[in-house]
Enzyme design. Structure first.
Site, PDB file in Angstrom:
ATOM      1  N   HIS A  12      -9.193   4.886  -2.387  1.00 54.81           N
ATOM      2  CA  HIS A  12      -8.513   4.921  -1.081  1.00 54.81           C
ATOM      3  C   HIS A  12      -9.368   5.727  -0.110  1.00 54.81           C
ATOM      4  O   HIS A  12     -10.329   6.385  -0.506  1.00 54.81           O
ATOM      5  CB  HIS A  12      -7.154   5.619  -1.231  1.00 54.81           C
ATOM      6  CG  HIS A  12      -6.111   4.735  -1.819  1.00 54.81           C
ATOM      7  ND1 HIS A  12      -5.023   4.291  -1.116  1.00 54.81           N
ATOM      8  CD2 HIS A  12      -6.002   4.195  -3.064  1.00 54.81           C
ATOM      9  CE1 HIS A  12      -4.284   3.514  -1.891  1.00 54.81           C
ATOM     10  NE2 HIS A  12      -4.854   3.445  -3.095  1.00 54.81           N
ATOM     11  N   GLY A  13      -8.974   5.680   1.149  1.00 53.74           N
ATOM     12  CA  GLY A  13      -9.635   6.524   2.148  1.00 53.74           C
ATOM     13  C   GLY A  13     -11.118   6.230   2.255  1.00 53.74           C
ATOM     14  O   GLY A  13     -11.937   7.138   2.399  1.00 53.74           O
ATOM     15  N   ALA A  14     -11.481   4.939   2.216  1.00 47.95           N
ATOM     16  CA  ALA A  14     -12.900   4.576   2.113  1.00 47.95           C
ATOM     17  C   ALA A  14     -13.492   4.068   3.429  1.00 47.95           C
ATOM     18  O   ALA A  14     -14.483   3.345   3.418  1.00 47.95           O
ATOM     19  CB  ALA A  14     -13.080   3.545   1.005  1.00 47.95           C
ATOM     20  N   SER A  15     -12.927   4.462   4.541  1.00 52.56           N
ATOM     21  CA  SER A  15     -13.540   4.089   5.824  1.00 52.56           C
ATOM     22  C   SER A  15     -14.775   4.941   6.070  1.00 52.56           C
ATOM     23  O   SER A  15     -14.848   6.102   5.648  1.00 52.56           O
ATOM     24  CB  SER A  15     -12.537   4.280   6.971  1.00 52.56           C
ATOM     25  OG  SER A  15     -11.707   3.142   7.063  1.00 52.56           O
ATOM     26  N   ASP A  30      -8.860   0.886   6.242  1.00 49.18           N
ATOM     27  CA  ASP A  30      -7.924   0.675   7.346  1.00 49.18           C
ATOM     28  C   ASP A  30      -8.487   1.279   8.639  1.00 49.18           C
ATOM     29  O   ASP A  30      -8.621   0.604   9.656  1.00 49.18           O
ATOM     30  CB  ASP A  30      -6.577   1.325   6.994  1.00 49.18           C
ATOM     31  CG  ASP A  30      -5.499   1.011   8.022  1.00 49.18           C
ATOM     32  OD1 ASP A  30      -5.779   0.263   8.973  1.00 49.18           O
ATOM     33  OD2 ASP A  30      -4.369   1.513   7.894  1.00 49.18           O
ATOM     34  N   GLY A  41      -7.755   8.350   7.087  1.00 56.96           N
ATOM     35  CA  GLY A  41      -7.915   8.626   8.513  1.00 56.96           C
ATOM     36  C   GLY A  41      -9.368   8.750   8.946  1.00 56.96           C
ATOM     37  O   GLY A  41     -10.300   8.479   8.186  1.00 56.96           O
ATOM     38  N   GLU A  68      -1.445   6.031  -9.042  1.00 49.02           N
ATOM     39  CA  GLU A  68      -2.415   7.009  -8.513  1.00 49.02           C
ATOM     40  C   GLU A  68      -2.288   8.348  -9.229  1.00 49.02           C
ATOM     41  O   GLU A  68      -1.197   8.839  -9.474  1.00 49.02           O
ATOM     42  CB  GLU A  68      -2.211   7.207  -6.996  1.00 49.02           C
ATOM     43  CG  GLU A  68      -3.185   8.234  -6.408  1.00 49.02           C
ATOM     44  CD  GLU A  68      -3.301   8.220  -4.877  1.00 49.02           C
ATOM     45  OE1 GLU A  68      -2.898   7.217  -4.259  1.00 49.02           O
ATOM     46  OE2 GLU A  68      -3.792   9.209  -4.318  1.00 49.02           O
ATOM     47  N   ASP A  81       0.851  -1.195   0.000  1.00 43.27           N
ATOM     48  CA  ASP A  81       0.000   0.000   0.000  1.00 43.27           C
ATOM     49  C   ASP A  81       0.888   1.247   0.000  1.00 43.27           C
ATOM     50  O   ASP A  81       1.803   1.364   0.826  1.00 43.27           O
ATOM     51  CB  ASP A  81      -0.856  -0.058   1.281  1.00 43.27           C
ATOM     52  CG  ASP A  81      -1.989   0.954   1.303  1.00 43.27           C
ATOM     53  OD1 ASP A  81      -2.407   1.396   0.219  1.00 43.27           O
ATOM     54  OD2 ASP A  81      -2.470   1.271   2.416  1.00 43.27           O
ATOM     55  N   HIS A  82       0.653   2.159  -0.913  1.00 43.67           N
ATOM     56  CA  HIS A  82       1.392   3.431  -0.977  1.00 43.67           C
ATOM     57  C   HIS A  82       2.910   3.274  -1.034  1.00 43.67           C
ATOM     58  O   HIS A  82       3.640   3.916  -0.260  1.00 43.67           O
ATOM     59  CB  HIS A  82       1.017   4.348   0.202  1.00 43.67           C
ATOM     60  CG  HIS A  82      -0.398   4.806   0.160  1.00 43.67           C
ATOM     61  ND1 HIS A  82      -0.835   5.775  -0.710  1.00 43.67           N
ATOM     62  CD2 HIS A  82      -1.487   4.404   0.848  1.00 43.67           C
ATOM     63  CE1 HIS A  82      -2.142   5.955  -0.544  1.00 43.67           C
ATOM     64  NE2 HIS A  82      -2.566   5.122   0.390  1.00 43.67           N
TER      65      HIS A  82
HETATM   66  O1  G3H Z   1      -3.062   4.876   3.634  1.00 44.66           O
HETATM   67  C1  G3H Z   1      -2.658   4.664   4.757  1.00 44.66           C
HETATM   68  C2  G3H Z   1      -3.028   3.400   5.459  1.00 44.66           C
HETATM   69  O2  G3H Z   1      -4.132   3.618   6.293  1.00 44.66           O
HETATM   70  C3  G3H Z   1      -1.848   2.851   6.193  1.00 44.66           C
HETATM   71  O3  G3H Z   1      -1.564   3.600   7.316  1.00 44.66           O
HETATM   72  O4  G3H Z   1       0.854   4.127   7.043  1.00 44.66           O
HETATM   73  O5  G3H Z   1      -0.237   4.290   9.296  1.00 44.66           O
HETATM   74  O6  G3H Z   1       0.191   2.051   8.240  1.00 44.66           O
HETATM   75  P1  G3H Z   1      -0.082   3.519   8.012  1.00 44.66           P
HETATM   76  P1  13P Z   2      -8.945   4.827   5.487  1.00 47.51           P
HETATM   77  O1  13P Z   2      -8.056   5.665   6.362  1.00 47.51           O
HETATM   78  O2  13P Z   2     -10.164   5.587   5.080  1.00 47.51           O
HETATM   79  O3  13P Z   2      -9.285   3.516   6.097  1.00 47.51           O
HETATM   80  O4  13P Z   2      -8.145   4.523   4.121  1.00 47.51           O
HETATM   81  C1  13P Z   2      -7.216   3.482   4.047  1.00 47.51           C
HETATM   82  C2  13P Z   2      -6.409   3.527   2.800  1.00 47.51           C
HETATM   83  O5  13P Z   2      -6.715   4.191   1.831  1.00 47.51           O
HETATM   84  C3  13P Z   2      -5.209   2.680   2.767  1.00 47.51           C
HETATM   85  O6  13P Z   2      -4.476   2.885   1.603  1.00 47.51           O
HETATM   86 ZN    ZN Z   3      -4.537   4.836   0.839  1.00 46.77          ZN
END
Ligand code: G3H
Ligand code: 13P
Ligand code: ZN
Length: 330
Positions: free
Chosen positions: A232-235, A277, A190, A145, A93-94
């Site tokens: 991404h960011g889909a919480s 996440d 987040g 991306e 991821d990223h």
């Molecule tokens: O996009 C970010 C993910 O939520 C991963 O988060 O870099 O704190 O492990 P992290």
């Molecule tokens: P959230 O912070 O919305 O769960 O996004 C997670 C994410 O995009 C991980 O790459």
């Molecule tokens: Zn992400």
């Protein structure tokens, strides 16, 4: 060099093809430890959902890349043991450099993201292409991306969104050869995705954020029909977890996520991968706080990590069944 194929993992190509045809999205859940991994696998096996196990570079530092590799290999065996061998992708991821992507590929990852979204366009193209050229030699799939999400990704923080420019997608996809494309349509990383002042209030007194930019998504789909898109960011930042965390001594303020109905709608489109996440972090924290607050004499980690794992499993089952639509597709 270990091939992911030897570990029993799969890349994302076939999964995205089926998700596109079936109008659902594959869950991409981040993990950093054993309880998260157990919850992801048991939830996805029980709901018969394919899954993408996501490892950020922070997770890699936290858990050690060798351990993570064996954990993912163990996850494949664990799923079999549970009675239903679901397809499992191990995804970076990223990823922020060619070297990191290369190292993950050599360690058995079946898919990597190279996130050049913070770079000038031509540099993003060049870096993404370099990763694709390397990864494809080993049949590893690559996510790129375009556009920048507001919020925090590892150490990179962006104050504002830069929405994906649909005019760039054809050029980006054809010049880089990526297998999927993450776009920016108003989500962010987040638990604080929207400010209260951006929201309206519904009949239950809950804050309702502004809708995602589905117009941009449609425009992207029009230009690259059938191409897998990633969100991404889909919480969704479930309010029950936020309330529970705060009830048991936490201090989360005005946490607002993406409404699940909007994710359901996105999953029916070309969005084939949805990253979650933060919701898992909230579920775990709520459960751990509940135990430690209500049973202050408890000091066996299994007594608070066990309930945290149960809560996580419930959350992931809900996501595959009611939000992403991936349940029953493995
Ligand atoms: O996009 C970010 C993910 O939520 C991963 O988060 O870099 O704190 O492990 P992290
Ligand atoms: P959230 O912070 O919305 O769960 O996004 C997670 C994410 O995009 C991980 O790459
Ligand atoms: Zn992400």
């Amino acid at each position: 060099m270990v091939s992911y194929k030897e570990l029993g993992l799969v890349n994302s190509r076939e999964l995205f093809k089926k998700a596109m045809e079936g109008g659902y999205a594959i869950p991409a859940f981040n993990f950093n430890n054993m309880e998260q991994l157990q919850a992801i696998i048991s939830a996805c096996v029980e709901t018969k959902s394919p899954v993408i196990l996501q490892v950020s570079s922070g997770a890699r530092k936290y858990a050690n890349q060798t351990l993570l590799r064996y954990m993912a290999q163990g996850a494949v065996e664990f799923a079999k043991e549970l009675g239903y061998p679901i397809p499992i992708v191990l995804h970076l991821d990223h990823g922020d450099s060619f070297e990191l992507c290369k190292s993950c590929i050599e360690f058995g990852f079946s898919s990597v993201m190279i996130d050049g979204s913070h770079l000038p366009y031509d540099e993003n193209v060049a870096l993404t292409k370099k990763v694709v050229d390397y990864a494809h030699q080993f049949d590893v799939t690559v996510e790129g991306e375009l556009g920048v999400l507001a919020g925090i990704e590892d150490d990179v923080k962006a104050e504002h969104h830069t929405y994906t420019d649909p005019a760039q997608v054809v050029d980006f996809v054809s010049r880089t050869g990526v297998d999927s494309l993450a776009i920016s349509i108003g989500t962010s990383h987040g638990a604080y995705k929207f400010k209260p002042e951006q929201c309206t209030i519904d009949e239950n007194g809950r804050l309702v954020p502004p809708p995602l930019r589905f117009d941009i998504l449609k425009e992207v789909e029009k230009r690259i029909p059938g191409f897998p898109i990633v969100l991404h960011g889909a919480s969704s930042v479930p309010q029950e977890y936020v309330d529970e965390i705060n009830r048991y001594g936490g201090k989360l303020k005005d946490s607002i996520g993406v409404p699940e109905e909007q994710l359901r709608e996105a999953a029916k489109s070309a969005v084939c991968k949805i990253n979650i996440d933060s919701d898992g972090r909230l579920a775990m924290t709520a459960a751990v706080r509940r135990v430690l607050w209500t049973q202050p004499a408890e000091f066996d980690p299994r007594k608070y990590l066990g309930p945290a794992r149960d809560e996580l499993k419930k959350l992931y089952m809900h996501k595959t069944q009611n939000v992403l639509g991936s349940a029953g597709k493995a």
